[in-house]
Design an enzyme around this catalytic site. Structure first.
Site, PDB file in Angstrom:
ATOM      1  N   HIS A  61       0.850  -1.201   0.000  1.00 18.98           N
ATOM      2  CA  HIS A  61       0.000   0.000   0.000  1.00 18.98           C
ATOM      3  C   HIS A  61       0.878   1.241   0.000  1.00 18.98           C
ATOM      4  CE1 HIS A  61      -4.068   1.689   0.849  1.00 18.98           C
ATOM      5  NE2 HIS A  61      -3.336   2.714   1.263  1.00 18.98           N
ATOM      6  N   GLU A  70      -5.743  16.723   1.163  1.00 26.51           N
ATOM      7  CA  GLU A  70      -6.900  16.986   2.047  1.00 26.51           C
ATOM      8  C   GLU A  70      -6.930  18.411   2.577  1.00 26.51           C
ATOM      9  OE1 GLU A  70      -5.069  14.175   2.405  1.00 26.51           O
ATOM     10  OE2 GLU A  70      -6.382  12.450   2.701  1.00 26.51           O
ATOM     11  N   THR A  99      -7.308   9.778  -1.626  1.00 27.64           N
ATOM     12  CA  THR A  99      -8.364  10.789  -1.559  1.00 27.64           C
ATOM     13  C   THR A  99      -8.519  11.526  -2.885  1.00 27.64           C
ATOM     14  OG1 THR A  99      -7.719  11.130   0.743  1.00 27.64           O
ATOM     15  CG2 THR A  99      -9.168  12.787  -0.217  1.00 27.64           C
ATOM     16  N   TYR A 130     -10.056   6.356  -3.699  1.00 24.02           N
ATOM     17  CA  TYR A 130     -11.016   6.290  -2.583  1.00 24.02           C
ATOM     18  C   TYR A 130     -12.455   6.110  -3.054  1.00 24.02           C
ATOM     19  CZ  TYR A 130      -8.683   8.050   1.750  1.00 24.02           C
ATOM     20  OH  TYR A 130      -7.956   8.219   2.917  1.00 24.02           O
ATOM     21  N   HIS A 195      -9.931   1.025   2.212  1.00 23.40           N
ATOM     22  CA  HIS A 195      -9.418   1.981   3.189  1.00 23.40           C
ATOM     23  C   HIS A 195     -10.501   2.108   4.248  1.00 23.40           C
ATOM     24  CE1 HIS A 195      -8.398   6.144   4.672  1.00 23.40           C
ATOM     25  NE2 HIS A 195      -9.701   6.103   4.866  1.00 23.40           N
ATOM     26  N   HIS A 224      -5.484  -0.221   7.220  1.00 20.39           N
ATOM     27  CA  HIS A 224      -5.572   0.693   8.364  1.00 20.39           C
ATOM     28  C   HIS A 224      -6.377   0.043   9.499  1.00 20.39           C
ATOM     29  CE1 HIS A 224      -4.306   3.400   5.261  1.00 20.39           C
ATOM     30  NE2 HIS A 224      -5.487   3.696   4.805  1.00 20.39           N
ATOM     31  N   ASP A 287       1.711   2.892   3.707  1.00 19.03           N
ATOM     32  CA  ASP A 287       0.995   4.100   3.256  1.00 19.03           C
ATOM     33  C   ASP A 287       2.033   5.126   2.749  1.00 19.03           C
ATOM     34  OD1 ASP A 287      -1.938   5.790   4.694  1.00 19.03           O
ATOM     35  OD2 ASP A 287      -1.393   5.219   2.645  1.00 19.03           O
TER      36      ASP A 287
HETATM   37  C1  FWO Z   1      -4.522   7.418   5.948  1.00 17.83           C
HETATM   38  C2  FWO Z   1      -3.929   8.136   2.277  1.00 17.83           C
HETATM   39  C3  FWO Z   1      -5.782   8.274   6.191  1.00 17.83           C
HETATM   40  C4  FWO Z   1      -3.870   9.995   0.664  1.00 17.83           C
HETATM   41  O1  FWO Z   1      -6.701   7.801   6.858  1.00 17.83           O
HETATM   42  O2  FWO Z   1      -5.608   6.999   3.451  1.00 17.83           O
HETATM   43  O3  FWO Z   1      -5.804   9.383   5.642  1.00 17.83           O
HETATM   44  O4  FWO Z   1      -4.748   9.972  -0.224  1.00 17.83           O
HETATM   45  O5  FWO Z   1      -2.681  10.288   0.460  1.00 17.83           O
HETATM   46  N1  FWO Z   1      -3.912   7.831   4.695  1.00 17.83           N
HETATM   47  N2  FWO Z   1      -5.644   9.880   2.356  1.00 17.83           N
HETATM   48  C5  FWO Z   1      -3.499   7.629   7.058  1.00 17.83           C
HETATM   49  C6  FWO Z   1      -3.932   7.002   8.389  1.00 17.83           C
HETATM   50  C7  FWO Z   1      -3.966   5.507   8.277  1.00 17.83           C
HETATM   51  C8  FWO Z   1      -2.932   7.417   9.454  1.00 17.83           C
HETATM   52  C9  FWO Z   1      -4.564   7.595   3.535  1.00 17.83           C
HETATM   53  C10 FWO Z   1      -4.244   9.600   2.098  1.00 17.83           C
HETATM   54 ZN    ZN Z   2      -5.906   4.859   3.171  1.00 14.69          ZN
END
Ligand code: FWO
Ligand code: ZN
Length: 388
Positions: A61, A70, A99, A130, A195, A224, A287
């Site tokens: 991953h 974000e 995302t 996502y 996710h 996760h 990640d």
């Molecule tokens: C996790 C990747 C989160 C991206 O929940 O899912 O945001 O698109 O780069 N990261 N959204 C990190 C937690 C597990 C700590 C992603 C992020």
């Molecule tokens: Zn993720």
């Protein structure tokens, strides 16, 4: 080009003792002392005396083209460098979008995977991001699986998260069904990487698929799952149904957290799985280059850090330091992961891809990294600086 590594302490992950290894792109022999004289031609011999030999680490991953976003355009995170993999002994990655499936493209993901492959890293990718319905190369998820060589599944599809597209059960079920059949037609594992956010619903949709439909649990791969203790407990239930769950490894920003008693983290989760005899269905991922964003209770963005592939080796090291046997801990980043994706990797055994790492386990310093039989690092020096 046949090569021999001699006198290495081999963890396959099971400990095989001190062995010699003969390999080209595949492992041809692993076992007791073998003489180079049996070959009628010159071969390269590397003496690994005093070093441990482990399978190349697999990171399932990684946001290889970068992720984030974000907090707006300025929070898009940087792409992966091949040296991030090599210096951590990671020889295989699975690339994904997250995302931001708008400014990040599947075409760019594919190109980056091909670039990393050219540099010696083994790569696969997920189609989608996502969002549900998922973005695709061809307009159709099954066609992506069948026609795009590096696509081995779809993900990371967000569920139980304030950033998800709030998919219905039927939408998710259709995606899993199409991924299963697309995988069949293409001879691929057809994995749906979920996710899982912090939302109350957790992985209830996945239990429903397992309990109420004909679809085998092997297609469902939630990540996760160590986000919090409650989610992890539901993950252990999923494992008891023969599912595999993926944990996000300890990030450099969290290094040391494994020693705090109240904080739940991936090392504590791994130890709990091991103590419950469930470690064979646990994997870890970094990640890497994804964002690790923080939001306040009203969902306002507070800031983010960037995931790192360093997390894999660090988490293995901390797990072993906490008393888990090396041959058990290694599984979560080698053989367990390879089994999920039906890769010919993850083991030091004849016929498997010659992906392995020579490491000094006193210092956990990586000395050599070999991928598909090629030295990407030799005596601590990266390939790009090794003049053959
Ligand atoms: C996790 C990747 C989160 C991206 O929940 O899912 O945001 O698109 O780069 N990261 N959204 C990190 C937690 C597990 C700590 C992603 C992020
Ligand atoms: Zn993720």
């Amino acid at each position: 080009m046949i090569k021999i590594v001699k006198n290495a302490k081999v963890f396959s992950p099971k400990y095989l003792g001190e062995c010699d290894l003969v390999f080209d792109e595949k492992i041809l022999y692993v076992g007791k002392e073998i003489s180079a004289n049996i070959f009628p031609f010159d071969i390269e011999i590397y003496d690994a005396k005093g070093l441990y030999l482990i399978p190349g680490l697999i990171d399932p991953h990684v946001h290889i083209t970068g992720g984030g976003g974000e907090g707006g355009f300025a929070t898009r995170t940087p792409e992966l460098k091949v040296s991030d993999c090599v210096r951590n002994g990671v020889t295989t990655v699975i690339g994904c979008l997250g995302t931001d499936g708008i400014t990040r493209s599947l075409e760019n993901l594919y190109a980056k995977a091909k670039s990393l492959e050219f540099e010696g890293i083994n790569t696969y990718i997920y189609t989608g991001s996502y969002r549900i319905p998922p973005i695709t190369f061809t307009g159709d998820l099954m066609r992506d699986l069948v026609l795009i060589d590096k696509v081995i599944g779809v993900g990371e599809l967000a569920i139980s998260d304030h950033r998800s597209s709030q998919p219905t059960f039927e939408e998710i079920l259709r995606i899993v069904a199409d991924t299963r059949v697309g995988g069949m037609i293409s001879g691929k594992p057809g994995i749906v990487n979920f996710h899982v956010g912090a939302g109350e619903r957790g992985i209830e949709f996945l239990f429903y698929i397992v309990d109420k439909t004909e679809i085998p649990i092997s297609h469902l791969y939630p990540t996760h799952m160590n986000r919090n203790e409650k989610l992890f407990e539901s993950g252990l239930e999923f494992v008891k149904r023969a599912g595999v769950i993926d944990l996000t490894a300890l990030q450099p920003t969290e290094f040391g957290k494994e020693n705090t008693d109240n904080d739940f983290n991936s090392v504590k989760a791994i130890i709990k799985a091991y103590e419950n005899g469930l470690i064979d269905n646990i994997t870890i991922s970094s990640d890497g280059q994804g964002s690790l964003p923080k939001f306040d209770k009203d969902g306002n963005f507070l800031g983010l850090s960037v995931g790192s592939v360093d997390a894999i080796l660090y988490t293995l090291k901390k797990t072993v330091e906490k008393g888990i046997p090396l041959e058990e801990a290694l599984k979560i980043a080698t053989s367990n992961t390879a089994k999920v994706f039906k890769m010919n990797k993850g083991y030091i055994s004849e016929g498997y891809d010659a992906d392995f790492v020579l490491i000094d386990f006193e210092s956990w310093e990586i000395k050599n990294v070999v991928s598909r039989g090629c030295f990407l690092m030799k005596e601590g020096v990266m390939k790009s600086f090794i003049f053959e």
